[in-house]
Design an enzyme around this catalytic site. Structure first.
Site, short mmCIF file in Angstrom:
data_model
loop_
_atom_site.label_atom_id
_atom_site.label_comp_id
_atom_site.label_asym_id
_atom_site.label_seq_id
_atom_site.Cartn_x
_atom_site.Cartn_y
_atom_site.Cartn_z
N CYS A 382 1.87 -5.04 1.62
CA CYS A 382 1.21 -5.49 2.85
C CYS A 382 0.96 -6.99 2.79
O CYS A 382 1.91 -7.76 2.91
CB CYS A 382 -0.04 -4.67 3.12
SG CYS A 382 -0.39 -4.56 4.89
N HIS A 508 2.04 0.78 2.98
CA HIS A 508 1.30 1.04 1.73
C HIS A 508 1.87 2.26 1.01
O HIS A 508 1.38 3.37 1.22
CB HIS A 508 -0.17 1.31 2.04
CG HIS A 508 -0.92 0.11 2.52
ND1 HIS A 508 -1.71 -0.65 1.70
CD2 HIS A 508 -0.98 -0.48 3.74
CE1 HIS A 508 -2.23 -1.65 2.38
NE2 HIS A 508 -1.80 -1.56 3.63
N GLU A 510 1.47 3.20 -1.94
CA GLU A 510 0.51 3.79 -2.89
C GLU A 510 -0.24 4.97 -2.29
O GLU A 510 -0.70 5.85 -3.01
CB GLU A 510 -0.48 2.72 -3.39
CG GLU A 510 -1.55 2.23 -2.40
CD GLU A 510 -1.07 1.14 -1.45
OE1 GLU A 510 0.16 0.97 -1.30
OE2 GLU A 510 -1.93 0.46 -0.84
N1 GLN Z 1 -4.18 -9.09 6.47
C1 GLN Z 1 -2.87 -8.61 6.66
C2 GLN Z 1 -2.68 -8.02 8.05
O1 GLN Z 1 -3.61 -7.69 8.71
C3 GLN Z 1 -2.48 -7.61 5.60
C4 GLN Z 1 -3.28 -6.35 5.64
C5 GLN Z 1 -3.15 -5.53 4.37
O2 GLN Z 1 -2.77 -6.04 3.31
N2 GLN Z 1 -3.50 -4.26 4.44
O3 GLN Z 1 -1.56 -7.88 8.49
#
Ligand code: GLN
Length: 536
Positions: A382, A508, A510
């Site tokens: 992310c 994600h 994970e």
């Molecule tokens: N801050 C980033 C976004 O909003 C990444 C979010 C995250 O790592 N879950 O896109």
């Protein structure tokens, strides 16, 4: 008819109600029962999505896009079945539902009160999963500790609920602490007695006591607890400290928690639990043949619970590779161009974690530059993927001051930008791109090889995305957008062509790694780190 198990906690928090609930569920599942676990949290936030990870650890995201308590992650990792919105309810949600009904006129003429209106709404939520017809047993974990002001309506709702559904259809498992007093050289049962007394004051006699302890409970201690707390001796269950949470189902099996539960619920014991795969996993976890050091670069590293699913995914992947993964936490703020090499020296792989906001961002960029240039395996999740895109933009494409508009809205090169449909959203709670989305992997890409297929679905939690205006430039220079959302063209995964392992995922992975299904991206990242360690 669905049977209901309630799990409460006494004496102190952090006794591991989530792990006990997940372990019991695992045993019942492996006897052939369809089981689910739900968690009720006694705080006023509608969900933990807006909570700082320092307050509450990781926010776990379900397939259907709910932002939930990290215990739901344990439920999924143990049971290998997805949870949903219905599996995590907070006091905020309960009150919101009641207040909405009040505005609709559902209680016209009545004074709306904690009892019966809030307790009725809690009971309605106790039942939702049970009434779906999908489960034989629903385990409900009540957050907080008995005696807390905030927990009271829940305890009262459990009392009413048990009375309504009749005996033999529900039971209460109470977790307590049996501390060891070094000076006296003894285990002490008094806190347990007091905690049970408090439950009794609220009209609840626990059926089973799970006693968290650092030393084995001998027969005398068990007898004493049974006598003073009105439970059978076989309902005093020892829960001794374990070297890994994955031992707990086997410890509970040894204590026959599952049999006691089934007997009390008047359910057949069916077959003995089939736990061959679980034991096989534990065997590999505990007998590693190799060792790798992986840096986890993030902003919340002081609290490892903030990255719970990532560290658990490493445990699953490590076991799959019979390799001990030593996760070393590196605060991103501490990294500078000057010290990045020093701080990352000796690491066999680097994971840059998800996160929000500017703090520590430049440190992550430094870490990525170092691993990219030195062929050290890299995995960005992310925000970690977004950092990799920014780093590549600045240092390979020469896009001066390239950035994410989250960090610098005025950047000349917004290689990461806010998603179009996010721009008009002003509310913070539950408004990110959340939950499972489809992704098509490019044939022949590393990602497609790793997954062994080209159509995948992964979970998301973000507002920003890869800016497709730069797509061609990246691709030409060697950063391949190897996974795309088939509906809207969003880039979901990037990889470097000339690097042993350099992968960034907007999703994600994970969140989907379980004991039964370790995530392929983690397995391959660990394998690449292992290969790097062997070369060194
Ligand atoms: N801050 C980033 C976004 O909003 C990444 C979010 C995250 O790592 N879950 O896109």
């Amino acid at each position: 008819m669905t049977k209901y198990i309630f799990v409460t906690g006494g004496v102190t928090s952090s006794l591991g109600k989530g792990i006990i609930s997940a372990s019991l569920a695992k045993l019942l599942q492996s006897r052939g029962y369809r089981v689910t676990i739900q968690k009720f949290d006694p705080y006023i936030n509608i969900d933990p999505g807006t909570l700082n990870p320092y307050e509450h650890g990781e926010c776990y995201v379900t397939e259907d896009g709910a932002e939930t308590d990290l215990d739901l992650g344990h439920y999924e990792r143990f049971l290998n079945t997805p949870t949903s919105k219905a599996n995590n309810i907070t006091t905020g949600r309960i009150y919101q539902n009641v207040i909405n009904k009040e505005r609709e006129g559902a209680f016209l003429g009545k004074t709306v009160q904690v009892v019966p209106h809030i307790t009725d709404e809690i009971k309605r939520n106790f039942r939702i999963l049970g009434e779906s017809g999908d489960y034989d047993i629903v385990i409900t974990e009540l957050g907080g500790t008995v005696g807390d002001i905030e927990s009271l309506p829940y305890i009262e709702a459990v009392r009413q609920f048990r009375w309504e559904i009749g005996s033999g259809n529900s039971l209460v498992i109470h977790l307590t602490l049996v501390p060891f007093l070094a000076a006296a050289g003894e285990l002490k049962t008094k806190p347990t007695q007091h905690s049970v007394k408090m439950l009794l004051e609220y009209g609840i006699q626990p059926d089973i006591l799970v006693c968290r302890t650092e030393h084995h409970l001998n027969a005398d201690i068990r007898k004493k607890i049974a006598l003073f707390c009105n439970v059978n001796i076989n309902a005093v269950i020892e829960s001794i400290d374990a070297s890994t949470i994955y031992d707990v189902p086997l410890l509970m099996l040894k204590e026959q928690l599952d049999k006691t539960v089934l007997t009390k619920l008047k359910l057949p014991h069916k077959t003995e639990p089939v736990l061959d795969n679980w034991k096989d996993f534990l065997g590999r976890l505990k007998n590693p043949t190799a060792d790798v050091r992986i840096a986890l670069v993030g902003k919340y590293v002081e609290l490892p619970d903030a990255y719970k699913s990532i560290t658990e995914a490493f445990i699953h992947a490590g076991a799959a590779k019979e390799c001990k993964v030593r996760v070393e936490y590196i605060p991103s703020e501490s990294l500078t161009p000057e010290n990045a090499i020093d701080k990352l020296k000796g690491m066999h792989g680097v994971l840059v974690a998800p996160g929000f906001g500017e703090r520590g961002f430049e440190g992550k960029i430094q870490a990525i530059r170092y691993v990219r240039e030195n062929n050290i395996p890299f995995f960005g999740i992310c925000l970690g993927m977004q950092c990799a895109v920014v780093e590549f933009g600045r240092n390979v494409l020469g896009l001066e001051n390239a950035n994410s508009t989250e960090m610098n809205p005025e950047t000349a090169h917004p290689v990461i930008g806010m998603m179009e449909d996010q721009k008009t959203i002003t509310n913070k709670g539950g408004t990110m791109r959340l939950g499972a989305y489809a992704c098509e992997l490019k044939k022949g890409s590393k990602a497609a090889t790793i997954y062994g297929k080209t159509s995948i679905s992964e979970r998301h939690r973000h507002r920003y995305e890869f800016n497709n205006e730069y797509l061609k430039q990246y691709e030409t220079a060697g950063m391949l957008p190897s996974g795309i959302n088939p509906e809207n063209g969003l880039v979901e995964i990037v990889e470097l062509k000339n690097h042993p392992f350099f992968v960034g995922s907007q999703f994600h992975p994970e969140l989907k790694s379980t004991v039964a299904n370790p995530h392929p991206l983690f397995i391959n990242f660990v394998a690449a780190s292992l290969a790097y360690a062997r070369k060194k």
